[in-house]
Design a protein around this motif. Structure first.
Motif, PDB file in Angstrom:
ATOM      1  N   UNK A 250       4.994  -1.745  14.835  1.00  0.00           N
ATOM      2  CA  UNK A 250       5.394  -1.648  13.254  1.00  0.00           C
ATOM      3  C   UNK A 250       5.479  -0.328  13.082  1.00  0.00           C
ATOM      4  N   UNK A 251       6.668   0.134  12.417  1.00  0.00           N
ATOM      5  CA  UNK A 251       7.002   1.510  11.862  1.00  0.00           C
ATOM      6  C   UNK A 251       7.308   1.295  10.284  1.00  0.00           C
ATOM      7  N   UNK A 252       7.540   0.216   9.846  1.00  0.00           N
ATOM      8  CA  UNK A 252       8.298  -0.124   8.525  1.00  0.00           C
ATOM      9  C   UNK A 252       7.331   0.547   7.515  1.00  0.00           C
ATOM     10  N   UNK A 253       7.789   1.558   6.810  1.00  0.00           N
ATOM     11  CA  UNK A 253       6.807   2.123   5.682  1.00  0.00           C
ATOM     12  C   UNK A 253       6.445   1.215   4.961  1.00  0.00           C
ATOM     13  N   UNK A 254       7.514   0.266   4.417  1.00  0.00           N
ATOM     14  CA  UNK A 254       6.978  -0.510   3.185  1.00  0.00           C
ATOM     15  C   UNK A 254       5.994  -1.822   3.725  1.00  0.00           C
ATOM     16  N   UNK A 255       6.315  -1.906   4.824  1.00  0.00           N
ATOM     17  CA  UNK A 255       5.246  -3.237   5.541  1.00  0.00           C
ATOM     18  C   UNK A 255       4.011  -2.666   5.684  1.00  0.00           C
ATOM     19  N   UNK A 256       3.989  -1.492   6.114  1.00  0.00           N
ATOM     20  CA  UNK A 256       2.525  -0.609   6.570  1.00  0.00           C
ATOM     21  C   UNK A 256       1.732  -0.267   5.070  1.00  0.00           C
ATOM     22  N   UNK A 257       2.592   0.075   4.134  1.00  0.00           N
ATOM     23  CA  UNK A 257       1.788   0.298   2.882  1.00  0.00           C
ATOM     24  C   UNK A 257       1.236  -1.123   2.273  1.00  0.00           C
ATOM     25  N   UNK A 258       1.604  -2.452   2.674  1.00  0.00           N
ATOM     26  CA  UNK A 258       0.859  -3.511   2.164  1.00  0.00           C
ATOM     27  C   UNK A 258      -0.295  -3.859   2.974  1.00  0.00           C
ATOM     28  N   UNK A 259      -0.682  -3.446   3.888  1.00  0.00           N
ATOM     29  CA  UNK A 259      -1.598  -3.551   4.853  1.00  0.00           C
ATOM     30  C   UNK A 259      -3.005  -2.616   4.876  1.00  0.00           C
ATOM     31  N   UNK A 260      -3.960  -3.071   5.181  1.00  0.00           N
ATOM     32  CA  UNK A 260      -5.186  -2.278   5.271  1.00  0.00           C
ATOM     33  C   UNK A 260      -5.497  -2.294   6.812  1.00  0.00           C
ATOM     34  N   UNK A 261      -5.492  -0.955   7.354  1.00  0.00           N
ATOM     35  CA  UNK A 261      -5.661  -1.158   8.842  1.00  0.00           C
ATOM     36  C   UNK A 261      -6.476   0.181   9.266  1.00  0.00           C
ATOM     37  N   UNK A 262      -7.745  -0.197   9.795  1.00  0.00           N
ATOM     38  CA  UNK A 262      -8.390   0.930  10.491  1.00  0.00           C
ATOM     39  C   UNK A 262      -7.885   1.504  11.475  1.00  0.00           C
ATOM     40  N   UNK A 263      -8.310   2.937  11.884  1.00  0.00           N
ATOM     41  CA  UNK A 263      -7.546   3.669  12.857  1.00  0.00           C
ATOM     42  C   UNK A 263      -7.655   3.145  14.459  1.00  0.00           C
ATOM     43  N   UNK A 264      -8.647   2.273  14.585  1.00  0.00           N
ATOM     44  CA  UNK A 264      -8.789   1.309  15.957  1.00  0.00           C
ATOM     45  C   UNK A 264      -7.838   0.093  16.115  1.00  0.00           C
ATOM     46  N   UNK A 265      -6.990  -0.163  14.938  1.00  0.00           N
ATOM     47  CA  UNK A 265      -6.138  -1.182  14.912  1.00  0.00           C
ATOM     48  C   UNK A 265      -4.611  -0.783  14.683  1.00  0.00           C
ATOM     49  N   UNK A 266      -3.576  -1.637  15.328  1.00  0.00           N
ATOM     50  CA  UNK A 266      -2.033  -1.177  15.099  1.00  0.00           C
ATOM     51  C   UNK A 266      -1.756  -2.681  14.816  1.00  0.00           C
ATOM     52  N   UNK A 267      -0.327  -2.812  14.801  1.00  0.00           N
ATOM     53  CA  UNK A 267       0.289  -4.139  14.473  1.00  0.00           C
ATOM     54  C   UNK A 267       1.592  -4.103  15.165  1.00  0.00           C
ATOM     55  N   UNK A 268       2.104  -5.317  15.451  1.00  0.00           N
ATOM     56  CA  UNK A 268       3.260  -5.533  16.541  1.00  0.00           C
ATOM     57  C   UNK A 268       4.092  -6.393  15.639  1.00  0.00           C
TER      58      UNK A 268
END
Length: 135
Positions: free
Chosen positions: A94-112
Motif C-alpha cells: 500500500x502506498x496510498x497516502x490518504x489510506x496510510x494517514x488513516x492507519x497506525x502502523x509501527x515500523x515493523x509492520x506494513x500493509x498490502x
C-alpha cells in the motif's frame, strides 16, 4: 482512498489489522516478513511485499457482510501457513497516502491491498488440496 476499520488482533506491541476500502479491496496490515527461510519459498515481484498475520484476523470479515471469517482454503494471497498457525500473505504494498494517514502502523509492520474477491474466495469450500505449510 477511504478505509473502514473491520478489526484487529492485538497483543501488546502487535497490531495486525483488517480494513475494507471504498475501492472494492481489503487492506491487510501485518508484520513485515524478513525471515529468509520464508522468503526463499516465494517469488516476490517488484512492488509486492510479504506480511504475516494471525489466521483469526479474517474473522473480522463478518463485519463486512461475510457469513463467516473462517479461512477454508489457503491460496493466493495466502502463500504459506506457518507452524505457529499464522498466514503469510503476498500482495501489492500500500502506498496510498490518504489510506496510510488513516492507519497506525509501527515500523515493523506494513500493509498490502488485495481485491475483495481474492479474500472472500478464501472463505469458500474447496475440494482441492490445501496450500503447503512452511517447514
Amino acid at each position: 482512498m477511504k478505509l473502514r476499520f473491520l478489526g484487529k488482533n492485538s497483543t501488546p506491541g502487535d497490531s495486525p489489522t483488517l480494513y475494507a476500502s471504498d475501492q472494492e479491496t481489503y487492506v491487510i496490515q501485518g508484520w513485515k516478513v524478513y525471515a529468509n527461510e520464508l522468503l526463499m519459498q516465494l517469488d516476490v515481484p517488484a512492488g509486492q511485499t510479504v506480511i504475516e498475520v494471525p489466521t483469526e484476523l479474517f474473522e473480522h470479515l463478518t463485519k463486512d457482510g461475510q457469513e463467516s471469517g473462517e479461512v477454508r482454503q489457503f491460496t493466493a494471497p495466502i502463500m504459506l501457513v506457518t507452524e505457529q498457525g499464522t498466514c503469510v500473505l503476498q500482495g501489492p504494498e500500500m502506498h496510498d497516502a490518504e489510506a496510510l494517514s488513516q492507519m497506525r502502523m509501527p515500523d515493523y509492520e506494513t500493509c498490502i491491498e488485495v481485491p475483495k474477491s481474492s479474500i472472500t474466495a478464501l472463505l469458500e469450500e474447496n475440494s482441492g488440496p490445501d496450500h503447503p505449510s512452511a517447514a
